[in-house]
Design a protein around this motif. Sequence first.
Motif, PDB file in Angstrom:
ATOM      1  N   ARG A  37       0.831  -1.205   0.000  1.00 42.89           N
ATOM      2  CA  ARG A  37       0.000   0.000   0.000  1.00 42.89           C
ATOM      3  C   ARG A  37       0.869   1.259   0.000  1.00 42.89           C
ATOM      4  N   THR A  38       2.171   1.065  -0.205  1.00 45.12           N
ATOM      5  CA  THR A  38       3.118   2.186  -0.184  1.00 45.12           C
ATOM      6  C   THR A  38       3.670   2.394  -1.585  1.00 45.12           C
ATOM      7  N   VAL A  39       3.554   3.615  -2.069  1.00 47.61           N
ATOM      8  CA  VAL A  39       3.994   3.933  -3.436  1.00 47.61           C
ATOM      9  C   VAL A  39       4.973   5.100  -3.388  1.00 47.61           C
ATOM     10  N   ALA A  40       6.192   4.861  -3.827  1.00 49.69           N
ATOM     11  CA  ALA A  40       7.180   5.942  -3.960  1.00 49.69           C
ATOM     12  C   ALA A  40       6.959   6.587  -5.324  1.00 49.69           C
ATOM     13  N   VAL A  41       6.656   7.879  -5.310  1.00 44.63           N
ATOM     14  CA  VAL A  41       6.456   8.625  -6.564  1.00 44.63           C
ATOM     15  C   VAL A  41       7.698   9.498  -6.724  1.00 44.63           C
ATOM     16  N   GLY A  42       8.665   9.006  -7.490  1.00 41.90           N
ATOM     17  CA  GLY A  42       9.958   9.687  -7.559  1.00 41.90           C
ATOM     18  C   GLY A  42      10.741   9.425  -6.280  1.00 41.90           C
ATOM     19  N   ASN A  43      11.779  10.239  -6.053  1.00 40.24           N
ATOM     20  CA  ASN A  43      12.675  10.000  -4.911  1.00 40.24           C
ATOM     21  C   ASN A  43      12.234  10.660  -3.617  1.00 40.24           C
ATOM     22  N   HIS A  44      11.273  11.584  -3.691  1.00 42.56           N
ATOM     23  CA  HIS A  44      11.002  12.406  -2.508  1.00 42.56           C
ATOM     24  C   HIS A  44       9.552  12.412  -2.029  1.00 42.56           C
ATOM     25  N   VAL A  45       8.682  11.730  -2.746  1.00 41.58           N
ATOM     26  CA  VAL A  45       7.275  11.677  -2.324  1.00 41.58           C
ATOM     27  C   VAL A  45       6.866  10.219  -2.149  1.00 41.58           C
ATOM     28  N   THR A  46       6.290   9.928  -0.977  1.00 40.36           N
ATOM     29  CA  THR A  46       5.776   8.583  -0.707  1.00 40.36           C
ATOM     30  C   THR A  46       4.318   8.688  -0.305  1.00 40.36           C
ATOM     31  N   LEU A  47       3.494   7.852  -0.918  1.00 38.78           N
ATOM     32  CA  LEU A  47       2.088   7.773  -0.544  1.00 38.78           C
ATOM     33  C   LEU A  47       1.853   6.445   0.160  1.00 38.78           C
ATOM     34  N   ILE A  48       1.231   6.518   1.335  1.00 37.18           N
ATOM     35  CA  ILE A  48       0.802   5.293   2.017  1.00 37.18           C
ATOM     36  C   ILE A  48      -0.719   5.295   1.960  1.00 37.18           C
ATOM     37  N   PRO A 100      16.472  14.031   3.221  1.00 38.48           N
ATOM     38  CA  PRO A 100      17.236  13.700   4.427  1.00 38.48           C
ATOM     39  C   PRO A 100      17.855  14.909   5.131  1.00 38.48           C
ATOM     40  N   GLU A 101      18.319  15.888   4.366  1.00 33.08           N
ATOM     41  CA  GLU A 101      18.995  17.045   4.975  1.00 33.08           C
ATOM     42  C   GLU A 101      17.990  18.129   5.362  1.00 33.08           C
ATOM     43  N   VAL A 102      18.127  18.675   6.546  1.00 28.40           N
ATOM     44  CA  VAL A 102      17.182  19.686   7.053  1.00 28.40           C
ATOM     45  C   VAL A 102      17.102  20.897   6.129  1.00 28.40           C
ATOM     46  N   ALA A 103      18.251  21.427   5.730  1.00 26.77           N
ATOM     47  CA  ALA A 103      18.269  22.633   4.882  1.00 26.77           C
ATOM     48  C   ALA A 103      17.628  22.351   3.521  1.00 26.77           C
ATOM     49  N   GLU A 104      17.955  21.189   2.976  1.00 28.60           N
ATOM     50  CA  GLU A 104      17.401  20.802   1.671  1.00 28.60           C
ATOM     51  C   GLU A 104      15.883  20.634   1.776  1.00 28.60           C
ATOM     52  N   ARG A 105      15.437  20.027   2.879  1.00 29.04           N
ATOM     53  CA  ARG A 105      14.000  19.821   3.087  1.00 29.04           C
ATOM     54  C   ARG A 105      13.266  21.163   3.193  1.00 29.04           C
ATOM     55  N   LYS A 106      13.855  22.092   3.944  1.00 25.53           N
ATOM     56  CA  LYS A 106      13.240  23.409   4.131  1.00 25.53           C
ATOM     57  C   LYS A 106      13.060  24.114   2.784  1.00 25.53           C
ATOM     58  N   GLU A 107      14.108  24.055   1.981  1.00 26.06           N
ATOM     59  CA  GLU A 107      14.079  24.699   0.662  1.00 26.06           C
ATOM     60  C   GLU A 107      13.053  24.001  -0.244  1.00 26.06           C
ATOM     61  N   ALA A 147       5.415  18.743   5.296  1.00 26.01           N
ATOM     62  CA  ALA A 147       6.067  17.482   4.910  1.00 26.01           C
ATOM     63  C   ALA A 147       5.089  16.305   4.923  1.00 26.01           C
ATOM     64  N   VAL A 148       3.928  16.485   5.573  1.00 25.66           N
ATOM     65  CA  VAL A 148       2.929  15.409   5.652  1.00 25.66           C
ATOM     66  C   VAL A 148       1.563  15.966   5.292  1.00 25.66           C
ATOM     67  N   HIS A 149       0.844  15.223   4.449  1.00 24.77           N
ATOM     68  CA  HIS A 149      -0.520  15.607   4.071  1.00 24.77           C
ATOM     69  C   HIS A 149      -1.412  14.380   4.085  1.00 24.77           C
ATOM     70  N   PHE A 150      -2.685  14.602   4.374  1.00 26.77           N
ATOM     71  CA  PHE A 150      -3.683  13.531   4.272  1.00 26.77           C
ATOM     72  C   PHE A 150      -4.566  13.835   3.081  1.00 26.77           C
ATOM     73  N   MET A 151      -4.808  12.822   2.255  1.00 21.66           N
ATOM     74  CA  MET A 151      -5.568  13.080   1.039  1.00 21.66           C
ATOM     75  C   MET A 151      -6.603  12.012   0.727  1.00 21.66           C
TER      76      MET A 151
END
Length: 198
Positions: A37-48, A100-107, A147-151
């Motif tokens: 039930r887990t789908v990685a959409v590219g490297n940075h988005v995961t849908l559960i 993974p990196e805080v600064a990268e995530r913020k940006e 960083a987290v959304h419910f859809m």
Amino acid sequence: MSTTMNKITRDSLMTLEAYAKARPEFRKQVLEHKKLRTVAVGNHVTLIFEDELTVRYQIQEMLRIEKTFEERGILDELEAYNPLVPDGRNFKATMMIEYPEVAERKEALQRLKGIEHKVWVQVEGSPKVYAIADEDLERSNDTKTSAVHFMRFELTDEMAAALKYGVTLSVGVDHPMYSQAVSPLPIEVRNALVKDLA
């Protein structure tokens, strides 16, 4: 079609003591269940994609962590989490944006503002269905997304019937700064999700 189809009731939850005993085996079962039930959409988005079992686990875990055994607290958790259970005509998912990196995530969260409205599922032969995001509370603001959304993805009767018949299902994001798709989903993932449809 009743929307109470899979709602988790107070009586169906384990007590804290019972859950403590059952947890290792239950946790193993849920983690195995979530794999399909887990789908990685590219490297940075995961849908559960949530269902009755994944949400039940979340509720039991919250009660355990917060050591909640009073009736009001338990009912509050049920009220918060039950809307995440699909009702037979939709898929419901938790989306996580992961860097993974805080600064990268913020940006990235600034760059990806509005991404939660650009996530879609598509039943073969039908138009894309875009997510209805964060119905419980606003998770983004004018400058960044969360960083987290419910859809929730609402399907028509025809889409549900087509999926049960066996057509493919795809998932993707078409944000200008993040455009990715999994098309079609692996058959075992698709089959797991079709079980959410009444």
